[in-house]
Enzyme design. Structure first.
Site, PDB file in Angstrom:
ATOM      1  N   THR A  86       9.690  64.945  -0.142  1.00  0.00           N
ATOM      2  CA  THR A  86       9.161  65.114   1.210  1.00  0.00           C
ATOM      3  C   THR A  86       9.129  66.611   1.335  1.00  0.00           C
ATOM      4  O   THR A  86       9.672  67.311   0.473  1.00  0.00           O
ATOM      5  CB  THR A  86      10.139  64.477   2.231  1.00  0.00           C
ATOM      6  N   SER A  92      13.745  59.172   8.590  1.00  0.00           N
ATOM      7  CA  SER A  92      14.898  60.071   8.755  1.00  0.00           C
ATOM      8  C   SER A  92      14.445  61.509   8.982  1.00  0.00           C
ATOM      9  O   SER A  92      15.279  62.392   9.201  1.00  0.00           O
ATOM     10  CB  SER A  92      15.778  60.018   7.507  1.00  0.00           C
ATOM     11  N   GLY A 129      15.130  62.085   2.161  1.00  0.00           N
ATOM     12  CA  GLY A 129      15.331  60.679   2.523  1.00  0.00           C
ATOM     13  C   GLY A 129      16.465  60.546   3.522  1.00  0.00           C
ATOM     14  O   GLY A 129      16.518  61.258   4.529  1.00  0.00           O
TER      15      GLY A 129
END
Ligand code: DON
Length: 582
Positions: free
Chosen positions: A387, A459, A480
């Protein structure tokens, strides 16, 4: 007598001085701040995971753009230069502080479940979760939100045209950029996943299947074309017309369920930010469908009741309090958090100071409470993840913190033919079956069950801090399930331990998520501290191979000092991060 009194006063003064000096020397803050230095600038700062993307944002700031213009430029550029997580085919969140209106905006551009999604879509005939389907098939993709998010942010809060802010990304894709060591390395590690899809294989590798060498020009003509269509037509260049046709054709051919209606119906949503206070600071962060903001504020409220500073940063006593607090927050996450458009998330209760006091009262300060005394244990999948977060500040006092993702590194690995971008596997963030953990070991139930049009719980926690009412820090992280605890520690290091931003995001972190019941401590914590925590009953893990990821997050951050100086901090944990300022 007079002389004696004078001597006594000097001695008292001397003792007081030495006392203060000794006390300060014990303070770990002093060591950190001389050890780690942020990048300084006065006009603007962009911090992201990738060099060319930070520079793209800086180019826009130099051209007179504000923080939103630069953030949008960086977001589109990351889709080109950091395809591990930068994306057009994924989604994310953006926090904006708009100085002219003294307002905080929380923009939700998370993916949505397609209309044909249903609760049991990832269960096999025996009723078990089929992880392959929820993570690596075209059904794993939610309706992408990134293009709507970035174009909406620009149109509403930016000052420049889409064409101008997208120019660096279009150039990087069309003319190419020298292959970076970090992308070269990453493509090597994910070669198998990408080549499993012929379109991804052709986009990221040479015709003979080999990798572009570091320094070699890497071009993405299909992606450049898609970006140009977006620059010309806005979000319609992606959600309608040839790009949409290609995406739907790929879905139809490969068993996916996103159709034209889903694309046309996608909306970015402005939501009420979660706010909290911690000592003199105000925290403004992302509301559901992010779980991060709620739990960062919940945990800060619990922790505020102890004098953490006097315990010492990363002391066993401090880490114990942090860990126990994390367990309660993640237990709440599994039950109460989901898309607020579908499930009434009790935000007020979870973020209240009274509720925090009740949690604090339950925490045993001497020993760890086993997670089994709080709830049931799942198995943990050890998939690796990506991410990316970027933070921007300009010289007008605006700030942006945005985190976006494809979920796994390179998403589900599948690209849209002729359009040059990868698709997400965000549907795995839903709870496919109550009590069965997702790829991050996270549990969920009704609140996060799959429903058409619903957004999977996330999250991702882009966060802004305010000090004396002024915007102070923009931060966030990938990782995550660990994102929430990474952001918590980044802001605590600033608010509780007075660290400069570079120190705050560099010093070793810890993570606990209730289940599995283990305390992961990054390298850099002392062996003594780990031993004490072990004796207190914590199941301490230190081997990165036992972690949820090899490191805990990558928190690209900016602080605006009280004197207006901008301090950018690129997280050293993952290769390639870069703070670009002027
Ligand atoms: O939204 C979420 O919580 C996850 N899809 C984020 C995945 C992630 O952070 C992977 N990163 N390192």
């Amino acid at each position: 007598m007079q002389v004696l009194r004078k001597v006594a006063m000097v001695m008292v003064a001397f003792l007081a001085f030495t006392h203060v000096a000794v006390a300060e020397n014990k303070d770990p803050i002093i060591i950190y701040d001389t050890q780690f230095h942020p990048t300084l600038a006065k006009n603007g700062m962009v911090v992201s995971q990738e060099y060319y993307a930070s520079e793209a944002g800086l180019e826009i700031l130099r051209a007179g753009g504000n923080a939103v213009d630069a953030a949008v430029a960086t977001g589109f550029a990351l889709a080109v230069t950091h395809p591990q997580a930068g994306n057009l085919g994924g989604g994310g969140f953006m926090m904006v502080y708009l100085k002219s209106e003294d307002r905080v905006i929380a923009l939700d551009y998370r993916e949505m479940a397609p209309a044909r999604a249903h609760k049991d879509m990832f269960l096999d005939e025996a009723g078990n979760v089929d992880n392959n389907r929820s993570r690596f098939s075209l059904k794993a993709s939610g309706v992408p939100g990134t293009v709507m998010g970035l174009t909406t942010a620009l149109a509403t809060y930016g000052s420049m045209s889409l064409k101008d802010v997208m120019a660096p990304a279009i150039r990087l894709a069309g003319e190419g950029f020298p292959m970076t060591w970090s992308l070269y390395d990453s493509l090597g590690r994910y070669e198998k996943r990408l080549k499993a899809d012929p379109v991804s294989g052709a986009n990221y590798f040479k015709a003979d299947g080999s990798r572009y060498e570091p320094g070699e020009t890497f071009k993405q003509p299909d992606l450049a074309h898609t970006l140009s269509l977006i620059a010309d037509k806005g979000s319609a260049g992606f959600y309608e017309g040839p790009v949409a046709d290609k995406l739907v054709a790929a879905m139809t051919a490969g068993g996916g369920i996103i159709d034209h209606e889903d694309l046309k119906n996608y909306k970015a949503v402005e939501r009420q930010p979660i706010t909290g206070t911690y000592r003199g600071y105000k925290v403004a962060t992302m509301p559901p469908p992010s779980s991060g903001g709620v739990h960062v504020v919940e945990m800060l409220n619990v922790l505020e009741g102890w004098d953490l500073k006097s315990l010492g940063h990363n002391s066993a006593a401090y880490i114990h309090r942090l860990t126990e607090t994390m367990k309660y927050a993640y237990a709440d996450r599994s039950k109460y958090l989901g898309d607020p458009d579908f499930y009434p998330v009790p935000v007020k209760a979870l973020t209240s100071k009274d509720y925090a006091a009740a949690i604090r009262a339950k925490i045993n300060l001497e020993s760890a409470t086993p997670s089994t005394e709080i709830g049931p244990a799942p198995d943990l999948d050890r998939e690796s993840h990506d991410t990316t977060h970027f933070s921007v500040a300009d010289n007008q006092g605006n700030m942006v913190a945005s985190t976006y993702t494809l979920n796994f590194t390179y998403g589900n690995g599948k690209s849209v033919e002729g359009a040059g971008f990868l698709l997400n596997n965000e549907m795995d963030d839903f709870s496919a079956k109550p009590g069965v953990p997702n790829a991050f070991g996270l549990l969920g139930g009704e609140a996060n069950a799959i429903e058409p049009g619903k957004r999977p719980l996330s999250s991702m926690t882009p966060t802004l801090l305010f000090k004396n009412g002024e915007p102070y820090m923009a931060t966030g992280s990938p990782g995550g399930s660990t994102i929430i605890t990474v952001v918590l520690q980044a802001v605590l290091n600033v608010m509780e331990f007075d660290m400069n931003v570079q120190a705050a995001i560099t010093v070793p972190r810890i993570h606990h998520q209730w289940f599995p019941d283990r305390l992961f401590m990054e390298p850099g914590h002392s062996v003594d501290t780990r031993r004490i925590l072990g004796k207190m009953g914590h199941n301490v893990k230190t081997d990165p191979r036992e972690a949820f990821d090899s490191v805990l997050g990558s928190a690209q951050s900016v602080v605006r000092g009280e004197n207006g100086l901008l301090m950018g901090a690129a997280d050293p944990r993952r290769p390639g991060s870069h703070a670009a300022g002027y």
